[in-house]
Design an enzyme around this catalytic site. Structure first.
Site, PDB file in Angstrom:
ATOM      1  N   HIS A 155       0.839  -1.207   0.000  1.00 31.30           N
ATOM      2  CA  HIS A 155       0.000   0.000   0.000  1.00 31.30           C
ATOM      3  C   HIS A 155       0.873   1.255   0.000  1.00 31.30           C
ATOM      4  O   HIS A 155       0.624   2.204  -0.750  1.00 31.30           O
ATOM      5  CB  HIS A 155      -0.890   0.058   1.257  1.00 31.30           C
ATOM      6  CG  HIS A 155      -1.974  -0.946   1.309  1.00 31.30           C
ATOM      7  ND1 HIS A 155      -2.191  -1.709   2.430  1.00 31.30           N
ATOM      8  CD2 HIS A 155      -2.909  -1.321   0.416  1.00 31.30           C
ATOM      9  CE1 HIS A 155      -3.228  -2.512   2.219  1.00 31.30           C
ATOM     10  NE2 HIS A 155      -3.679  -2.292   0.995  1.00 31.30           N
ATOM     11  N   LYS A 177     -16.743  -7.841   8.533  1.00 30.77           N
ATOM     12  CA  LYS A 177     -16.798  -8.573   9.794  1.00 30.77           C
ATOM     13  C   LYS A 177     -15.452  -9.182  10.150  1.00 30.77           C
ATOM     14  O   LYS A 177     -15.235  -9.581  11.276  1.00 30.77           O
ATOM     15  CB  LYS A 177     -17.885  -9.638   9.747  1.00 30.77           C
ATOM     16  CG  LYS A 177     -17.739 -10.636   8.627  1.00 30.77           C
ATOM     17  CD  LYS A 177     -18.903 -11.580   8.590  1.00 30.77           C
ATOM     18  CE  LYS A 177     -18.901 -12.337   7.260  1.00 30.77           C
ATOM     19  NZ  LYS A 177     -20.163 -12.957   6.995  1.00 30.77           N
ATOM     20  N   ARG A 193      -1.911  -6.006  -8.433  1.00 34.22           N
ATOM     21  CA  ARG A 193      -0.930  -7.060  -8.165  1.00 34.22           C
ATOM     22  C   ARG A 193      -0.924  -8.113  -9.264  1.00 34.22           C
ATOM     23  O   ARG A 193       0.114  -8.595  -9.660  1.00 34.22           O
ATOM     24  CB  ARG A 193      -1.224  -7.727  -6.825  1.00 34.22           C
ATOM     25  CG  ARG A 193      -1.050  -6.777  -5.643  1.00 34.22           C
ATOM     26  CD  ARG A 193      -1.557  -7.376  -4.367  1.00 34.22           C
ATOM     27  NE  ARG A 193      -2.994  -7.604  -4.526  1.00 34.22           N
ATOM     28  CZ  ARG A 193      -3.707  -8.402  -3.773  1.00 34.22           C
ATOM     29  NH1 ARG A 193      -3.147  -9.085  -2.815  1.00 34.22           N
ATOM     30  NH2 ARG A 193      -4.996  -8.541  -3.976  1.00 34.22           N
ATOM     31  N   SER A 253      -3.716  -7.355   2.438  1.00 33.63           N
ATOM     32  CA  SER A 253      -4.120  -7.180   3.838  1.00 33.63           C
ATOM     33  C   SER A 253      -4.826  -8.418   4.369  1.00 33.63           C
ATOM     34  O   SER A 253      -4.594  -8.829   5.505  1.00 33.63           O
ATOM     35  CB  SER A 253      -5.051  -5.966   3.981  1.00 33.63           C
ATOM     36  OG  SER A 253      -4.352  -4.778   3.779  1.00 33.63           O
TER      37      SER A 253
END
Length: 170
Positions: free
Chosen positions: A17, A41, A90, A127
């Site tokens: 990032h 969530k 990516r 992530s």
């Protein structure tokens, strides 16, 4: 003055990032790193925590600010008068999805999307993968800035009910 928005969840912010943010800062006069507030969530950090971590990681970059946004990205871009959206890619599979979003955003607002290929050394890092490794007790130090790695490991241990490294579980 040229302005760009670098949107994402940044949960947590990775070296990949930051590579995209750094390169965007070299291309544009002003860059807004926009943290989406649509909570997953599986999120480790709240949007405010992510903004705090990004502010720490981007503190030395001139013309870069960090904030949250909700709703349509194109509405946020209009609000901050952005000329472009910058997205890191990516893999080819990223392009398939991001191209559709870029075309929709352009149709809705006229804002263009600039795709930057992620640096090869970070191309496999996401992530979600970092979160998974951390939650399973793995070492994520190499993928995250030092302070963010420490916070990620501590939060992952907390979620998993384990003592963080250097602490004893009560």
């Amino acid at each position: 003055m040229s302005r760009a928005v670098c949107p994402g969840s940044f949960d947590p912010v990775t070296h990949g990032h930051l590579d995209i943010v750094n390169r965007s800062a070299a291309l544009f006069d002003y860059v807004v790193v926009a943290v989406g507030t649509n909570m997953s969530k599986n999120a480790l950090f709240t949007p405010d925590e992510r903004v705090e971590m990004l502010n720490e990681a981007c503190a030395e970059l001139d013309g870069v600010t960090v904030t949250t946004f909700s709703g349509l990205l194109v509405d946020f871009c209009a609000q901050v008068e952005a000329d472009a959206i910058v997205k890191g890619l990516r893999f080819v599979s990223d392009f398939d999805y991001e191209l559709q979003m870029a075309q929709m955003n352009s149709q809705l607002s006229g804002v263009d999307t600039l795709f930057l290929p992620t640096a090869a050394q970070w191309s496999y890092v996401s992530s979600s993968l970092v979160r998974e490794v951390a939650l399973l007790g793995g070492d994520v130090d190499q993928f995250l800035p030092e302070g963010i790695a420490e916070r990620t490991i501590a939060r992952a241990h907390e979620r998993a009910g384990r003592a963080a490294p250097g602490e004893q579980k009560e």
